[in-house]
Write an enzyme that holds these catalytic residues in place. Structure first.
Site, mmCIF file in Angstrom:
data_model
loop_
_atom_site.group_PDB
_atom_site.id
_atom_site.type_symbol
_atom_site.label_atom_id
_atom_site.label_comp_id
_atom_site.label_asym_id
_atom_site.label_seq_id
_atom_site.Cartn_x
_atom_site.Cartn_y
_atom_site.Cartn_z
ATOM 1 N N ASN A 95 73.630 18.539 22.503
ATOM 2 C CA ASN A 95 73.864 20.504 21.301
ATOM 3 C C ASN A 95 75.004 20.709 20.986
ATOM 4 O OD1 ASN A 95 70.785 20.284 21.775
ATOM 5 N ND2 ASN A 95 71.159 21.765 23.574
ATOM 6 N N ILE A 125 75.503 19.088 31.634
ATOM 7 C CA ILE A 125 74.871 18.063 31.885
ATOM 8 C C ILE A 125 74.856 16.790 33.136
ATOM 9 C CG2 ILE A 125 74.338 15.794 30.495
ATOM 10 C CD1 ILE A 125 74.512 16.738 27.996
ATOM 11 N N VAL A 133 72.687 29.888 27.275
ATOM 12 C CA VAL A 133 70.807 29.829 27.290
ATOM 13 C C VAL A 133 70.315 28.509 27.454
ATOM 14 C CG1 VAL A 133 69.541 29.233 24.442
ATOM 15 C CG2 VAL A 133 71.863 29.980 24.779
ATOM 16 N N GLY A 134 68.999 29.132 27.916
ATOM 17 C CA GLY A 134 68.233 28.325 28.715
ATOM 18 C C GLY A 134 67.457 28.934 29.850
ATOM 19 N N GLY A 156 79.435 27.875 23.841
ATOM 20 C CA GLY A 156 80.462 29.593 23.578
ATOM 21 C C GLY A 156 80.734 29.464 25.557
ATOM 22 N N LYS A 190 66.158 12.885 34.810
ATOM 23 C CA LYS A 190 65.056 11.630 34.179
ATOM 24 C C LYS A 190 64.040 11.077 35.292
ATOM 25 C CE LYS A 190 65.877 10.915 29.712
ATOM 26 N NZ LYS A 190 65.199 11.418 28.467
ATOM 27 N N GLU A 216 77.202 36.456 24.756
ATOM 28 C CA GLU A 216 77.577 36.358 23.673
ATOM 29 C C GLU A 216 75.035 35.708 23.130
ATOM 30 O OE1 GLU A 216 78.546 32.466 22.798
ATOM 31 O OE2 GLU A 216 77.316 30.765 24.887
#
Length: 504
Positions: free
Chosen positions: A384, A364, A270-271, A388, A408, A294
């Protein structure tokens, strides 16, 4: 009375959301539908939040345990988290209020692989299921349920919960019927498990509807509210660069004869970056593609519309408002192209391994040896969850992780000497990609991986500090297989916590 409740006996169970919430007791385990903001109950959670708030104002203890398919929406996670009424949450979340409650210690959180959630509930690892609250599109004459825009954990919660509350959502298109494939396995738990009969993403192995014991149903709520659909950010330079690196890599895999011309089935996390990769595939040379994933995002719908993708198998949608409206208005046109399954099927390790799925997920940070952190910020704060990504990473044909090289505004390097938390070990990570480039880690020893990751993926501002770290580690480490200087391995993270930057 909703015209979507076609079972005469069940119509008598229609009531308001507050009346349904009044049936809940303190300490209950509640399994909610919902997966990435699709197919979650809309009215009941807010009514339950009101009930919890009222109890707290009277000095009464009232907390519940919240289980879902994955993330939901402010109307569910946000509303309940604000009350302080969530004692325990699993398996994945992304709501700011829920994240805050977890990181403040108000709510316990168990970060569980999504493919593991069904078996763990079935085996009772998470306790007895008191209630299932499931959104559906309609109820058939014989009392079966037409799922809505996600399947997730719904089958398992309906099977194992003592009581059931249904939300019949009239916003969800009735023409979703026929898109779902609800598999009821014979011998689902050890020692009686049987092989999963899926050979290709287009295989259908189940039925179109969910089954439920009508005696369990204690309330039905009628709603007409849209899913929470968040627009994707416009594609920026970094996203386009990352997508380009991956597409070049896939083209080379085809050229080397390691992959067919139409690729292997694609999985996309996702994203925005994952959606950028899908957008890149739309412009790329590959035809007749398939997906075993998914979630279905905008880019995948575009690939289906273009004809470049033949079929997409998933457990839920994760669409922008525009794409959600398009799909909802034309659901019948997608029923032969999209299959929505329970998440213990969409994320099943056996199917992923058999079909050789290409995994692409966000992270990350990664360290110089290929370990990936996709859940924790600076060691302790949950972002988060693993979702999956682990299901596909460990079992896919190869696994890629993507991120911009800095965060950042350049204060944080996403390539570090040692990750502050490990979700995906070096043994499972095949490819790391940033806007700077791509590191193919297959077949390399740790020190070889370190050189490649630094040179290909790190931001120029952090390349030399990473090279210096490797030189120091090789001098002081107690072995040269995976050399680390344990005194300074996490110094970059410590520096950020103290000064607000990793830059020395």
């Amino acid at each position: 009375m909703s015209g979507r409740i076609h079972n005469e006996a069940l119509r008598s169970k229609v009531m308001s959301a507050p009346d349904a919430a009044a049936l809940v007791r303190n300490g209950w385990n509640i399994g909610f539908s919902g997966f990435t903001g699709a197919g979650y109950p809309k009215d009941f959670p807010e009514a339950l939040a009101g009930r919890i708030d009222a109890a707290h104002h009277q000095g009464e203890e009232f907390k519940v345990n919240v289980l879902t398919g994955a993330s939901t929406a402010p109307e569910l996670d946000g509303a309940l988290a604000r009350t302080g009424g969530i004692n325990f949450r699993a398996p994945y979340q992304s709501d700011p209020e829920m994240r805050s409650a977890i990181n403040k210690g108000i709510s316990y959180y168990s970060d569980i692989h999504l493919s593991h959630m069904g078996p763990q509930v079935s085996q009772g690892f998470l306790g007895k299921m008191d209630l299932a609250v499931i959104e559906v599109t309609a109820i058939t004459e014989d009392g079966e349920l037409i799922p809505s825009s996600s399947v997730g954990m719904n089958r398992t919660y309906l099977d194992y919960a003592d009581k059931v509350i249904l939300e019949v959502n009239e916003w969800q298109s009735e023409e979703l019927r026929g898109m779902h494939d609800i598999y009821y396995p014979i011998g689902a738990l050890p020692p009686n498990r049987v092989p999963l009969p899926i050979l290709t993403p287009s295989d259908r192995i189940g039925q179109l509807t969910l089954k439920v014991d009508p005696e369990k149903i204690i309330a039905i709520i009628v709603t007409d509210s849209p899913d929470r659909n968040t627009p994707f950010k416009p594609l920026d330079h970094d996203s386009k660069a990352i997508a380009g690196h991956l597409l070049d890599f896939l083209s080379n895999e085809v050229k080397q004869g390691r992959m067919p011309k139409n690729l292997l089935p694609m999985q996309s996390g996702v994203g925005n970056i994952a959606n950028a990769v899908l957008a890149g595939l739309l412009e790329g040379p590959f035809e007749n593609m398939t997906s075993y994933t998914e979630v279905i995002q905008d880019g995948m719908v575009d690939l289906l519309d273009s004809g470049k993708m033949r079929v997409a198998s998933a457990t839920a949608f994760s669409l922008s408002p525009t794409a959600a409206e398009r799909l909802n208005n034309n659901a019948k046109d997608y029923r032969d192209k999209i299959i929505l399954r329970p998440q213990d099927v969409s994320n099943h390790p056996e199917a992923i391994r058999r079909m050789g799925v290409i995994a692409c997920n966000g992270m990350i940070e990664a360290d110089i040896y290929g370990n990936v952190n996709s859940t924790h910020v600076m060691g302790s704060r949950m972002q988060n969850g693993i979702g999956g990504s682990g299901d596909f990473t460990r079992n896919g044909y190869f696994s890629s992780f993507v991120t911009p090289s800095t965060a950042k505004g350049g204060a944080i390097s996403c390539i570090v000497p040692m990750v502050n938390h490990v979700d995906h070990t070096e043994h499972d990570v095949s490819v790391i990609i940033t806007e700077q480039g791509l590191a193919d880690l297959r077949g390399l020893a740790p020190r070889q991986r370190a050189k490649l990751i630094i040179e290909n993926c790190a931001h120029p501002s952090f390349k030399e500090p990473l090279r210096e770290y490797v030189k120091l580690a090789e001098k002081v480490a107690n072995g040269l297989h995976t050399p680390h200087d344990l005194e300074s391995a996490l110094s970059w993270h410590i520096r950020f916590l103290k000064t607000g930057t990793m830059v020395s």
